[in-house]
Write a protein that holds these residues in place. Sequence first.
Motif, PDB file in Angstrom:
ATOM      1  N   PRO A 133       0.817  -1.163   0.005  1.00  0.00           N
ATOM      2  CA  PRO A 133      -0.081  -0.033  -0.149  1.00  0.00           C
ATOM      3  C   PRO A 133       0.939   1.316   0.084  1.00  0.00           C
ATOM      4  CG  PRO A 133       0.046  -1.109   2.121  1.00  0.00           C
ATOM      5  CD  PRO A 133       0.672  -1.993   1.320  1.00  0.00           C
ATOM      6  N   SER A 134       2.091   1.104   0.322  1.00  0.00           N
ATOM      7  CA  SER A 134       2.766   2.402   0.457  1.00  0.00           C
ATOM      8  C   SER A 134       3.093   2.952  -0.945  1.00  0.00           C
ATOM      9  CB  SER A 134       4.264   2.314   1.195  1.00  0.00           C
ATOM     10  OG  SER A 134       4.056   2.013   2.586  1.00  0.00           O
ATOM     11  N   PHE A 135       3.058   2.490  -2.022  1.00  0.00           N
ATOM     12  CA  PHE A 135       3.406   2.900  -3.103  1.00  0.00           C
ATOM     13  C   PHE A 135       2.260   4.344  -3.541  1.00  0.00           C
ATOM     14  CE2 PHE A 135       5.496  -1.068  -4.255  1.00  0.00           C
ATOM     15  CZ  PHE A 135       6.512  -0.455  -4.743  1.00  0.00           C
ATOM     16  N   PHE A 136       1.216   4.032  -3.109  1.00  0.00           N
ATOM     17  CA  PHE A 136       0.187   5.326  -3.279  1.00  0.00           C
ATOM     18  C   PHE A 136       0.571   6.505  -2.230  1.00  0.00           C
ATOM     19  CE2 PHE A 136      -2.344   1.372  -4.299  1.00  0.00           C
ATOM     20  CZ  PHE A 136      -2.754   1.574  -5.640  1.00  0.00           C
ATOM     21  N   ASN A 137       1.153   6.142  -1.431  1.00  0.00           N
ATOM     22  CA  ASN A 137       1.625   7.361  -0.437  1.00  0.00           C
ATOM     23  C   ASN A 137       2.995   8.135  -1.215  1.00  0.00           C
ATOM     24  OD1 ASN A 137       0.086   6.092   1.511  1.00  0.00           O
ATOM     25  ND2 ASN A 137       1.475   5.231   2.661  1.00  0.00           N
ATOM     26  N   TYR A 138       3.525   7.360  -1.820  1.00  0.00           N
ATOM     27  CA  TYR A 138       4.629   8.131  -2.559  1.00  0.00           C
ATOM     28  C   TYR A 138       4.664   8.303  -4.069  1.00  0.00           C
ATOM     29  CZ  TYR A 138       7.079   6.753   1.919  1.00  0.00           C
ATOM     30  OH  TYR A 138       7.294   6.595   3.110  1.00  0.00           O
ATOM     31  N   ARG A 139       3.773   7.671  -4.776  1.00  0.00           N
ATOM     32  CA  ARG A 139       3.913   7.656  -6.236  1.00  0.00           C
ATOM     33  C   ARG A 139       3.566   9.314  -6.659  1.00  0.00           C
ATOM     34  NH1 ARG A 139      -0.284   4.831 -10.381  1.00  0.00           N
ATOM     35  NH2 ARG A 139      -1.712   5.768  -9.152  1.00  0.00           N
ATOM     36  N   ASP A 140       2.457   9.934  -6.049  1.00  0.00           N
ATOM     37  CA  ASP A 140       2.365  11.298  -6.225  1.00  0.00           C
ATOM     38  C   ASP A 140       3.057  12.263  -5.846  1.00  0.00           C
ATOM     39  OD1 ASP A 140       0.388  10.150  -8.408  1.00  0.00           O
ATOM     40  OD2 ASP A 140      -1.140  10.111  -6.656  1.00  0.00           O
ATOM     41  N   LYS A 141       4.174  11.696  -5.251  1.00  0.00           N
ATOM     42  CA  LYS A 141       4.775  12.977  -4.401  1.00  0.00           C
ATOM     43  C   LYS A 141       5.998  13.400  -5.685  1.00  0.00           C
ATOM     44  CE  LYS A 141       9.276  12.960  -1.616  1.00  0.00           C
ATOM     45  NZ  LYS A 141      10.039  11.906  -0.819  1.00  0.00           N
ATOM     46  N   LEU A 142       5.949  14.950  -5.525  1.00  0.00           N
ATOM     47  CA  LEU A 142       6.800  15.663  -6.433  1.00  0.00           C
ATOM     48  C   LEU A 142       8.375  15.405  -6.247  1.00  0.00           C
ATOM     49  CD1 LEU A 142       4.669  18.890  -7.055  1.00  0.00           C
ATOM     50  CD2 LEU A 142       4.969  16.940  -8.656  1.00  0.00           C
ATOM     51  N   PRO A 143       9.032  15.044  -7.041  1.00  0.00           N
ATOM     52  CA  PRO A 143      10.518  14.856  -6.821  1.00  0.00           C
ATOM     53  C   PRO A 143      10.891  16.082  -6.744  1.00  0.00           C
ATOM     54  CG  PRO A 143      10.144  14.674  -9.216  1.00  0.00           C
ATOM     55  CD  PRO A 143       8.465  14.561  -8.577  1.00  0.00           C
ATOM     56  N   LEU A 202       6.622   4.008  -9.091  1.00  0.00           N
ATOM     57  CA  LEU A 202       6.572   5.452  -8.817  1.00  0.00           C
ATOM     58  C   LEU A 202       6.356   6.600  -9.664  1.00  0.00           C
ATOM     59  CD1 LEU A 202       9.026   4.951  -5.547  1.00  0.00           C
ATOM     60  CD2 LEU A 202       6.368   5.221  -5.412  1.00  0.00           C
ATOM     61  N   LYS A 203       6.615   5.995 -10.856  1.00  0.00           N
ATOM     62  CA  LYS A 203       6.415   6.968 -12.078  1.00  0.00           C
ATOM     63  C   LYS A 203       7.845   8.009 -12.282  1.00  0.00           C
ATOM     64  CE  LYS A 203       2.267   9.017 -11.417  1.00  0.00           C
ATOM     65  NZ  LYS A 203       1.183   9.655 -11.837  1.00  0.00           N
ATOM     66  N   ARG A 204       9.014   7.180 -11.840  1.00  0.00           N
ATOM     67  CA  ARG A 204      10.056   7.886 -12.077  1.00  0.00           C
ATOM     68  C   ARG A 204      10.787   7.450 -13.424  1.00  0.00           C
ATOM     69  NH1 ARG A 204       7.293  10.407  -9.139  1.00  0.00           N
ATOM     70  NH2 ARG A 204       8.338  11.038  -7.086  1.00  0.00           N
ATOM     71  N   LYS A 205      11.545   8.258 -13.848  1.00  0.00           N
ATOM     72  CA  LYS A 205      12.509   7.804 -15.019  1.00  0.00           C
ATOM     73  C   LYS A 205      13.711   6.830 -14.728  1.00  0.00           C
ATOM     74  CE  LYS A 205      10.807  11.907 -17.631  1.00  0.00           C
ATOM     75  NZ  LYS A 205      11.392  13.220 -17.985  1.00  0.00           N
ATOM     76  N   VAL A 206      13.913   5.766 -15.123  1.00  0.00           N
ATOM     77  CA  VAL A 206      14.636   4.848 -14.611  1.00  0.00           C
ATOM     78  C   VAL A 206      15.869   4.597 -15.584  1.00  0.00           C
ATOM     79  CG1 VAL A 206      15.187   2.627 -13.540  1.00  0.00           C
ATOM     80  CG2 VAL A 206      13.073   3.976 -13.088  1.00  0.00           C
ATOM     81  N   LEU A 207      17.088   4.640 -15.204  1.00  0.00           N
ATOM     82  CA  LEU A 207      18.224   4.062 -15.930  1.00  0.00           C
ATOM     83  C   LEU A 207      18.718   2.861 -15.249  1.00  0.00           C
ATOM     84  CD1 LEU A 207      18.457   7.490 -15.606  1.00  0.00           C
ATOM     85  CD2 LEU A 207      19.946   7.115 -17.538  1.00  0.00           C
ATOM     86  N   CYS A 208      18.895   1.760 -16.195  1.00  0.00           N
ATOM     87  CA  CYS A 208      19.794   0.721 -15.438  1.00  0.00           C
ATOM     88  C   CYS A 208      21.003   0.179 -16.047  1.00  0.00           C
ATOM     89  CB  CYS A 208      18.731  -0.617 -15.636  1.00  0.00           C
ATOM     90  SG  CYS A 208      19.131  -2.149 -15.349  1.00  0.00           S
ATOM     91  N   ILE A 209      21.711  -0.183 -15.288  1.00  0.00           N
ATOM     92  CA  ILE A 209      22.948  -0.532 -15.615  1.00  0.00           C
ATOM     93  C   ILE A 209      23.224  -2.144 -15.323  1.00  0.00           C
ATOM     94  CG2 ILE A 209      25.497  -0.503 -15.025  1.00  0.00           C
ATOM     95  CD1 ILE A 209      25.466   2.273 -14.087  1.00  0.00           C
ATOM     96  N   PRO A 210      22.763  -2.917 -16.333  1.00  0.00           N
ATOM     97  CA  PRO A 210      22.525  -4.317 -16.173  1.00  0.00           C
ATOM     98  C   PRO A 210      23.682  -5.221 -16.158  1.00  0.00           C
ATOM     99  CG  PRO A 210      22.332  -3.608 -18.510  1.00  0.00           C
ATOM    100  CD  PRO A 210      22.875  -2.426 -17.634  1.00  0.00           C
ATOM    101  N   ASN A 242       0.858   4.207 -15.972  1.00  0.00           N
ATOM    102  CA  ASN A 242      -0.245   3.187 -15.517  1.00  0.00           C
ATOM    103  C   ASN A 242       0.600   1.864 -15.020  1.00  0.00           C
ATOM    104  OD1 ASN A 242      -2.283   4.945 -15.809  1.00  0.00           O
ATOM    105  ND2 ASN A 242      -1.894   4.290 -18.140  1.00  0.00           N
ATOM    106  N   ALA A 243       1.909   1.891 -14.882  1.00  0.00           N
ATOM    107  CA  ALA A 243       2.717   0.729 -14.487  1.00  0.00           C
ATOM    108  C   ALA A 243       2.005  -0.168 -13.156  1.00  0.00           C
ATOM    109  CB  ALA A 243       3.949   1.018 -14.383  1.00  0.00           C
ATOM    110  N   LEU A 244       1.885   0.894 -12.053  1.00  0.00           N
ATOM    111  CA  LEU A 244       1.401   0.125 -10.924  1.00  0.00           C
ATOM    112  C   LEU A 244       0.079  -0.442 -11.057  1.00  0.00           C
ATOM    113  CD1 LEU A 244       1.632  -0.105  -7.877  1.00  0.00           C
ATOM    114  CD2 LEU A 244       0.701   2.300  -7.475  1.00  0.00           C
TER     115      LEU A 244
END
Length: 265
Positions: A133-143, A202-210, A242-244
Motif C-alpha cells: 500500500p505504500s506505493f500510493f503514499n509516494y507515487r504522486d509525491k513531486l520529486p 513510482l512513475k520515475r524515469k529509470v536508468l539501468c546498468i545491467p 499506469n505501471a502500478l
Amino acid sequence: MNIHRLDNTNVGDWWSPPGRYFPFKPSPVLDIINSNQIPNNKEIYIIGGGGLGRPFFREHLERLKRKDRQYKLIAWGVGSDIEENKEGIIFKDLINGKDLLGNYFDGFDEVGTRVYDPKKTHTWVPCASSMHPSFFNYRDKLPNKKIGVYLHKRVPLKNIEINQYDFITNDGQNIDEKLDFLSSYEFIITNTYHGVFWGTLLKRKVLCIPFKSGLYSFKHAPHYISDTLKTSDLDMCVKYENALEECRAANINFFSYLTNKYGIL
C-alpha cells in the motif's frame, strides 16, 4: 505453504512474497534454502517471489520437484538470471532471442513469472511487492531532486561515480525508506531489480546498468546505459503512468485464477 528466500537483509526479497498481500489460509512460511526440511504434504506450495531462477537455488528447486511429491507447486512472481556478470555489464546482444526464464521452473504445476515475454509463452505475474500500500503514499509525491542512485549492496555500479549523487542500497527490510528515497528524484540510476521495478511503479524515469539478464526482463523497460552517463541518456528515459495499476491487476488476476482452480482460500 509459502516458500521463498527469507532474507531480511535484502528489501526486495523480503517484500516479494505474495503471502504478505493476499488472504491465503494460515500456513507456515519456509525458507527455500532449507528445502531438505520441507515436508511432502498433500497441499499447495507457493514459491516466490524473488529471483529464484539462479544457479544458487537450482538444487533447492530440483528438490522441490521431487518425483514422489504430493503437493502442487506454484511459482508466483519469480525471476531468472540465465546470464550474470557481477564484475561488469551484460550487453543485450548476449541474451537476444533467448528465453530469459530458462528451465528453472520446468515441472511446476503453475508458473507466474516476473519475466515479461511479448510472445506470451509465460504467464506474466510481476513481483507481488507492487501490492504494497505504500506505493500510493509516494507515487504522486513531486520529486525535489534530479538524480538518485539505488545500489545493489554487493555489486558495484559500473561507469558511474556514485559519490557525486545521493545514493542508497537495497540492504535491510524497510521498504518505506526505499520508496521515500526513490520518489524524491526525477531520475533513478540503478543496478538492482527492485530499483528498476519500484522506481517505475513510482512513475520515475529509470536508468539501468545491467549486470544480469533478469534486468532485461521488464514489461516496462528502463533505459539501459553501459557507459558514462550522458545528457542524451536522460532524454531517452520515459515514465510509465499506469505501471502500478497494470502490475497490481496482474497479481489480482493470478490470485483469482489460483483461487478458482485450487481453492487456496
